[in-house]
Design an enzyme around this catalytic site. Structure first.
Site, PDB file in Angstrom:
ATOM      1  N   PHE A  11       0.816  -1.211   0.000  1.00  0.00           N
ATOM      2  CA  PHE A  11       0.000   0.000   0.000  1.00  0.00           C
ATOM      3  C   PHE A  11       0.856   1.270   0.000  1.00  0.00           C
ATOM      4  CE2 PHE A  11      -2.304   2.792   3.288  1.00  0.00           C
ATOM      5  CZ  PHE A  11      -2.783   3.656   2.321  1.00  0.00           C
ATOM      6  N   ASP A  45      11.585 -13.220   1.030  1.00  0.00           N
ATOM      7  CA  ASP A  45      11.017 -13.054   2.361  1.00  0.00           C
ATOM      8  C   ASP A  45      12.011 -12.267   3.203  1.00  0.00           C
ATOM      9  OD1 ASP A  45      10.336 -13.619   5.172  1.00  0.00           O
ATOM     10  OD2 ASP A  45       8.917 -15.076   4.335  1.00  0.00           O
ATOM     11  N   TYR A 133       2.009  -5.751  18.030  1.00  0.00           N
ATOM     12  CA  TYR A 133       2.444  -4.958  16.893  1.00  0.00           C
ATOM     13  C   TYR A 133       3.326  -3.789  17.337  1.00  0.00           C
ATOM     14  CZ  TYR A 133       2.266  -1.634  13.061  1.00  0.00           C
ATOM     15  OH  TYR A 133       2.606  -0.737  12.092  1.00  0.00           O
ATOM     16  N   LYS A 137       7.372  -2.986  16.550  1.00  0.00           N
ATOM     17  CA  LYS A 137       7.814  -1.758  15.901  1.00  0.00           C
ATOM     18  C   LYS A 137       8.838  -1.020  16.763  1.00  0.00           C
ATOM     19  CE  LYS A 137       6.115  -1.677  11.848  1.00  0.00           C
ATOM     20  NZ  LYS A 137       7.029  -1.606  10.691  1.00  0.00           N
ATOM     21  N   ILE A 177     -11.394   2.891   7.603  1.00  0.00           N
ATOM     22  CA  ILE A 177     -11.860   3.620   6.422  1.00  0.00           C
ATOM     23  C   ILE A 177     -12.243   2.656   5.308  1.00  0.00           C
ATOM     24  CG2 ILE A 177     -11.147   5.188   4.572  1.00  0.00           C
ATOM     25  CD1 ILE A 177      -9.537   6.733   6.670  1.00  0.00           C
ATOM     26  N   ARG A 200      -8.733   9.413  16.100  1.00  0.00           N
ATOM     27  CA  ARG A 200      -7.491   9.020  15.437  1.00  0.00           C
ATOM     28  C   ARG A 200      -6.977  10.205  14.624  1.00  0.00           C
ATOM     29  NH1 ARG A 200      -8.224   5.808  18.672  1.00  0.00           N
ATOM     30  NH2 ARG A 200      -8.299   3.528  18.549  1.00  0.00           N
ATOM     31  N   ARG A 257     -13.623  -2.545  21.352  1.00  0.00           N
ATOM     32  CA  ARG A 257     -12.541  -3.497  21.155  1.00  0.00           C
ATOM     33  C   ARG A 257     -11.608  -3.442  22.365  1.00  0.00           C
ATOM     34  NH1 ARG A 257      -9.267  -2.893  15.696  1.00  0.00           N
ATOM     35  NH2 ARG A 257      -8.742  -0.907  16.681  1.00  0.00           N
ATOM     36  N   GLY A 259      -8.677  -3.018  24.778  1.00  0.00           N
ATOM     37  CA  GLY A 259      -7.389  -2.361  24.640  1.00  0.00           C
ATOM     38  C   GLY A 259      -7.346  -1.239  23.628  1.00  0.00           C
TER      39      GLY A 259
END
Length: 301
Positions: A11, A45, A133, A137, A177, A200, A257, A259
Site C-alpha cells: 500500500f 522473504d 504490533y 515496531k 476507512i 485518530r 474493542r 485495549g
C-alpha cells in the site's frame, strides 16, 4: 542514487516507489509480489538474510516498509509478527551495515506510544506499547538506533499515525476507512466498535510517501511523528464518508474493542522543523480521493 524499497509492492510502498521513480532515483523493490511497474525486483522473504543482503547490495538508501502492519493480525500471529517485524528489521540493518548504505528509513508506528498520557503526542512521549504490533515496531526502532550507535548507520524512524488512501488492502485486517467504504458500497450500516467517540489522526498516504522522500534528502537522524495534528472521531469519520459518497447507510454499534486507544493526535512540529515536511492533504480531500478510487475501481469478488 539507488534506493531499495522493502515492501515496495504494498500500500504505502507503491506510492513511495512512484514518487522515487518520478524524481529520478534508481529504484529497486524487495517483496513477495512484483511491483506495479517494471523496475528491478527481488522476490523474497524479509526473514531470509542472504536474499535481503543481495537486494541491499549497491543501494545508497534503503526504505524499510516490509512488515506485518495490522494490530489484529499481529495479535493473531505473534510468532510470525516477531519474526517479520523484528528479525526482518535486524536483517535489513545488518545488510545495510555490510553494504555501507548511506541511510536507512524505517516505517515505525504510533503504536510505540501505547495509551497517550497527553495530547498531542510528541516524540518525547513515553514509549509504552500495549500490543504485539507496537512492541515489534519499537524493537525495530531500538535495533536500528543500536546500529547507528555502534556502526554509524544513519537512519530515520517515521512513526506513522493512521495512514489511508488509494490501494489500501482489503481483507480481515482492513482499517476502519476501508471497512466503512466497503459497507457503504454494499448499502450496509457502518459498524462502530464502542461509542464512536474515540479519535485518530488520519494521514493521507501521499503525504506519508513525501515524508519518506524528505527523510532521504535530510541529514537528520532519529524518530519523527508523521500525522496531521488533527483528531477525528470515528463518528465524524462516518459522517464525512456519508457526505462525500452521497450515501447514508446508517450506523450500528458493537462492544468496544479490548485495549482500544481512546484518543490520538500527533505533534508534528519536529518533522516540520527538521525534515521540512508538511502534510498537504486535508482529511476531506484525502477521503474524497480515497472514496473515488474505492467506489470506482475496487473489486470485491
Amino acid at each position: 542514487m539507488s534506493v531499495l524499497v522493502t515492501g515496495g509492492s504494498g500500500f504505502i510502498g507503491r506510492h513511495v516507489v512512484q514518487k522515487l521513480v518520478e524524481r529520478g532515483f534508481k529504484v529497486r523493490v524487495f517483496d513477495l509480489v512484483k511491483p506495479f511497474i517494471e523496475i528491478p525486483f527481488f522476490k523474497g522473504d524479509i526473514r531470509d538474510y542472504d536474499r535481503i543482503k543481495e537486494a541491499v547490495s549497491g543501494s545508497d538508501y534503503v526504505v524499510h516498509l516490509a512488515a506485518i502492519v495490522s494490530v489484529v493480525e499481529a495479535m493473531e500471529k505473534p510468532y510470525d509478527t516477531v519474526e517479520i517485524n523484528v528479525i526482518g528489521t535486524f536483517n535489513v540493518a545488518e545488510a545495510c551495515r555490510r553494504n555501507g548504505t548511506e541511510k536507512l528509513i524505517y516505517a515505525s508506528s504510533v503504536a510505540v506510544y501505547g495509551e497517550p498520557r497527553y495530547l498531542p503526542i510528541d516524540e518525547e512521549h513515553p514509549l509504552n506499547p500495549t500490543n504485539v504490533y507496537g512492541a515489534t515496531k519499537l524493537s525495530g526502532e531500538a535495533i536500528i538506533a543500536g546500529y547507528h550507535g555502534n556502526y554509524g548507520l544513519k537512519y530515520t524512524s517515521l512513526r506513522f499515525f493512521n495512514v489511508y488512501g488509494p490501494y489500501m488492502k482489503s481483507g480481515p485486517y482492513s482499517g476502519v476507512i476501508l471497512s466503512f467504504l466497503n459497507r457503504i458500497k454494499k448499502g450496509m450500516p457502518l459498524k462502530i466498535e464502542g461509542d464512536g467517540k474515540q479519535t485518530r489522526d488520519f494521514v493521507y498516504v501521499d503525504d506519508v510517501a513525501e515524508s519518506i522522500l524528505k527523510s532521504i534528502e535530510s541529514e537528520e537522524v532519529g524518530p519523527f511523528n508523521i500525522g496531521t495534528g488533527r483528531e477525528l472521531s470515528i463518528i465524524e469519520l462516518a459522517n464525512l464518508l456519508f457526505k462525500i459518497t452521497g450515501k447514508e447507510t446508517g450506523l450500528s454499534f458493537t462492544d468496544p474493542r479490548p485495549g482500544d486507544i481512546r484518543r490520538s493526535r500527533a505533534d508534528i512540529s519536529k518533522a516540520r522543523s527538521w525534515l521540512r515536511w508538511v502534510p498537504k492533504f486535508s482529511i476531506e480531500d484525502g477521503l474524497r480521493l480515497t472514496a473515488e478510487w474505492f467506489l470506482e475501481t475496487y473489486d470485491h469478488r
